[in-house]
Design a protein around this motif. Structure first.
Motif, PDB file in Angstrom:
ATOM      1  N   ASN A  69       0.903  -1.036   0.048  1.00  0.00           N
ATOM      2  CA  ASN A  69      -0.056  -0.044  -0.147  1.00  0.00           C
ATOM      3  C   ASN A  69       0.903   1.288  -0.024  1.00  0.00           C
ATOM      4  N   ALA A  70       1.880   1.167   0.801  1.00  0.00           N
ATOM      5  CA  ALA A  70       2.907   2.341   0.884  1.00  0.00           C
ATOM      6  C   ALA A  70       3.475   2.575  -0.549  1.00  0.00           C
ATOM      7  N   VAL A  71       3.914   1.548  -1.293  1.00  0.00           N
ATOM      8  CA  VAL A  71       4.341   1.649  -2.526  1.00  0.00           C
ATOM      9  C   VAL A  71       3.599   1.590  -3.746  1.00  0.00           C
ATOM     10  N   ALA A  72       2.698   0.992  -3.895  1.00  0.00           N
ATOM     11  CA  ALA A  72       1.934   1.037  -5.055  1.00  0.00           C
ATOM     12  C   ALA A  72       0.340   0.875  -4.795  1.00  0.00           C
ATOM     13  N   GLY A  73      -0.071   0.524  -3.507  1.00  0.00           N
ATOM     14  CA  GLY A  73      -1.453   0.266  -3.357  1.00  0.00           C
ATOM     15  C   GLY A  73      -1.858  -1.095  -3.825  1.00  0.00           C
ATOM     16  N   GLY A  74      -3.119  -1.447  -3.231  1.00  0.00           N
ATOM     17  CA  GLY A  74      -3.493  -2.957  -3.519  1.00  0.00           C
ATOM     18  C   GLY A  74      -3.212  -4.197  -2.478  1.00  0.00           C
ATOM     19  N   GLY A  75      -3.106  -3.476  -1.294  1.00  0.00           N
ATOM     20  CA  GLY A  75      -2.570  -4.539  -0.185  1.00  0.00           C
ATOM     21  C   GLY A  75      -3.955  -5.201   0.269  1.00  0.00           C
ATOM     22  N   THR A  76      -5.074  -4.821  -0.319  1.00  0.00           N
ATOM     23  CA  THR A  76      -6.199  -5.525   0.364  1.00  0.00           C
ATOM     24  C   THR A  76      -6.413  -6.783  -0.388  1.00  0.00           C
ATOM     25  N   PHE A  77      -5.800  -6.980  -1.605  1.00  0.00           N
ATOM     26  CA  PHE A  77      -5.624  -8.090  -2.476  1.00  0.00           C
ATOM     27  C   PHE A  77      -4.958  -9.292  -1.668  1.00  0.00           C
ATOM     28  N   LEU A  78      -3.952  -8.875  -0.735  1.00  0.00           N
ATOM     29  CA  LEU A  78      -3.177  -9.992  -0.107  1.00  0.00           C
ATOM     30  C   LEU A  78      -4.053 -10.155   1.300  1.00  0.00           C
ATOM     31  N   THR A  79      -4.427  -9.158   2.226  1.00  0.00           N
ATOM     32  CA  THR A  79      -5.293  -9.555   3.234  1.00  0.00           C
ATOM     33  C   THR A  79      -6.533 -10.455   3.308  1.00  0.00           C
ATOM     34  N   PHE A  80      -7.203 -10.110   2.236  1.00  0.00           N
ATOM     35  CA  PHE A  80      -8.413 -10.324   1.801  1.00  0.00           C
ATOM     36  C   PHE A  80      -8.006 -12.062   1.254  1.00  0.00           C
ATOM     37  N   GLY A  81      -7.068 -12.298   0.374  1.00  0.00           N
ATOM     38  CA  GLY A  81      -6.929 -13.573  -0.113  1.00  0.00           C
ATOM     39  C   GLY A  81      -6.200 -14.366   1.008  1.00  0.00           C
ATOM     40  N   ALA A  82      -5.435 -13.931   1.972  1.00  0.00           N
ATOM     41  CA  ALA A  82      -4.775 -14.746   2.880  1.00  0.00           C
ATOM     42  C   ALA A  82      -5.786 -15.373   3.762  1.00  0.00           C
ATOM     43  N   MET A  83      -6.716 -14.416   4.281  1.00  0.00           N
ATOM     44  CA  MET A  83      -7.962 -14.817   5.259  1.00  0.00           C
ATOM     45  C   MET A  83      -8.780 -15.959   4.455  1.00  0.00           C
TER      46      MET A  83
ATOM     47  N   ASN B 202     -13.438  -9.932   4.123  1.00  0.00           N
ATOM     48  CA  ASN B 202     -13.692  -8.733   3.351  1.00  0.00           C
ATOM     49  C   ASN B 202     -14.073  -7.690   4.452  1.00  0.00           C
ATOM     50  N   ALA B 203     -14.882  -7.885   5.473  1.00  0.00           N
ATOM     51  CA  ALA B 203     -14.860  -6.861   6.406  1.00  0.00           C
ATOM     52  C   ALA B 203     -13.705  -6.580   7.286  1.00  0.00           C
ATOM     53  N   THR B 204     -13.048  -7.809   7.779  1.00  0.00           N
ATOM     54  CA  THR B 204     -11.883  -7.707   8.351  1.00  0.00           C
ATOM     55  C   THR B 204     -10.678  -7.061   7.702  1.00  0.00           C
ATOM     56  N   SER B 205     -10.706  -7.203   6.477  1.00  0.00           N
ATOM     57  CA  SER B 205      -9.494  -6.419   5.414  1.00  0.00           C
ATOM     58  C   SER B 205      -9.629  -4.775   5.734  1.00  0.00           C
TER      59      SER B 205
ATOM     60  N   ILE C  35      -6.288  -8.674  14.797  1.00  0.00           N
ATOM     61  CA  ILE C  35      -5.363  -8.516  15.607  1.00  0.00           C
ATOM     62  C   ILE C  35      -4.015  -9.022  15.164  1.00  0.00           C
ATOM     63  N   ILE C  36      -4.185 -10.239  14.748  1.00  0.00           N
ATOM     64  CA  ILE C  36      -2.698 -11.004  14.192  1.00  0.00           C
ATOM     65  C   ILE C  36      -2.096 -10.018  12.818  1.00  0.00           C
ATOM     66  N   MET C  37      -2.890  -9.498  11.909  1.00  0.00           N
ATOM     67  CA  MET C  37      -2.397  -8.723  11.045  1.00  0.00           C
ATOM     68  C   MET C  37      -2.156  -7.486  11.013  1.00  0.00           C
ATOM     69  N   LEU C  38      -3.076  -6.619  12.030  1.00  0.00           N
ATOM     70  CA  LEU C  38      -2.726  -4.910  12.238  1.00  0.00           C
ATOM     71  C   LEU C  38      -1.432  -4.854  12.364  1.00  0.00           C
ATOM     72  N   PRO C  39      -0.700  -5.455  13.363  1.00  0.00           N
ATOM     73  CA  PRO C  39       0.657  -5.127  13.697  1.00  0.00           C
ATOM     74  C   PRO C  39       1.510  -5.146  12.405  1.00  0.00           C
ATOM     75  N   GLY C  40       1.565  -6.253  11.573  1.00  0.00           N
ATOM     76  CA  GLY C  40       2.288  -6.471  10.363  1.00  0.00           C
ATOM     77  C   GLY C  40       1.940  -5.224   9.337  1.00  0.00           C
ATOM     78  N   ALA C  41       0.884  -5.009   9.502  1.00  0.00           N
ATOM     79  CA  ALA C  41       0.235  -4.025   8.319  1.00  0.00           C
ATOM     80  C   ALA C  41       0.834  -2.524   8.792  1.00  0.00           C
ATOM     81  N   GLY C  42       1.011  -2.342  10.007  1.00  0.00           N
ATOM     82  CA  GLY C  42       1.442  -0.949  10.417  1.00  0.00           C
ATOM     83  C   GLY C  42       3.090  -0.970  10.148  1.00  0.00           C
TER      84      GLY C  42
END
Length: 248
Positions: free
Chosen positions: A20-34, A45-48, A204-211
């Motif tokens: 997201n910081a470089v190009a955007g599109g991080g939602t693809f990864l969080t949604f896909g991983a879950m 989708n909601a958690t993303s 809770i698991i992904m939020l620190p990583g995203a930050g």
């Protein structure tokens, strides 16, 4: 949840923040991983929305001076975005998981195509004007409905709609877009939380990583060509769309 699954979800959050910081599109990864780890698509989708929210805030803070100057168009467009996001989030919750799952590959394809076309959709420098164009307001409403329903690719859509709604140079539009992203995501998060659609353990698991990823993504942006990051996001989008077409 296994330790391996937790580590991989954290890494997905980390990479989504960096992308997201470089190009955007991080939602693809969080949604896909879950979803790959068994989270129902509506909950994923909601958690993303929760996972991406801190990045919207930090991006808006980076443009705080521009946002302060643009409070009038932001006020009008925020009201439009609030209504649209509310409608989109409620629409999502009105569906069941099987129905939404059938839409997912099409939504992913559309979002991937939009992301791939993103550089061409960036509005040209235009004369600023009030956000009173019916076409511009309508496109912002549509964008906010989409953002409340399925947020991947929302930023690119919003830059294009803002170009119609209020005009101005790229940084002016990007500042407004960053603030409106907070409005759209915040409304969606409230609706999803009230509807019990968020998987808080995964969030809770992904939020620190995203930050962390968002912070160091700035460092990455200075060293990795943006086009390669864009290619990686597009590849993930195409892979996930194919996966869900196969699974549907």
């Amino acid at each position: 949840m296994t330790l391996v699954a937790g580590i991989l979800l954290f890494v997905a959050g980390l990479l989504s923040g960096a992308i997201n910081a470089v190009a955007g599109g991080g939602t693809f990864l969080t949604f896909g991983a879950m979803t790959l780890f068994g989270v129902p698509p509506i909950a994923a989708n909601a958690t993303s929305s929760i996972v991406q929210f801190p990045g919207y805030i930090t991006s808006a803070l980076a443009y705080r001076k521009e946002i302060a100057r643009e409070w009038k168009p932001i006020l009008i467009l925020s009201a439009i975005s609030l209504v649209g996001s509310l409608g989109g989030a409620l629409l999502l919750l009105s569906l069941d998981n099987p129905s939404f799952k059938k839409l997912v590959p099409w939504l992913l394809l559309a979002a991937t195509a939009l992301f791939a076309a993103g550089p061409k959709l960036r509005p040209k420098v235009e004369k600023e004007h009030p956000p009173s164009s019916p076409v511009g307001i309508l496109t912002q409403l549509v964008t906010s409905v989409y953002g409340g329903f399925f947020g991947a690719g929302m930023g690119i859509m919003m830059l294009a709609s803002l170009g119609l709604a209020t005009g101005g140079d790229y940084h002016r539009l990007n500042a407004i877009k960053n603030f409106l992203s907070i409005v759209i995501a915040a409304v969606a998060i409230v609706v999803f939380t009230a509807g019990g659609a968020i998987s808080w353990l995964h969030a809770i698991i992904m939020l620190p990583g995203a930050g962390i990823g968002g912070y160091y993504g700035v460092w990455l942006a200075k060293r990795v060509p943006q086009k390669w990051m864009r290619y990686a996001v597009i590849a993930v989008g195409v892979f996930l769309a194919g996966y869900y077409f196969f699974k549907a």
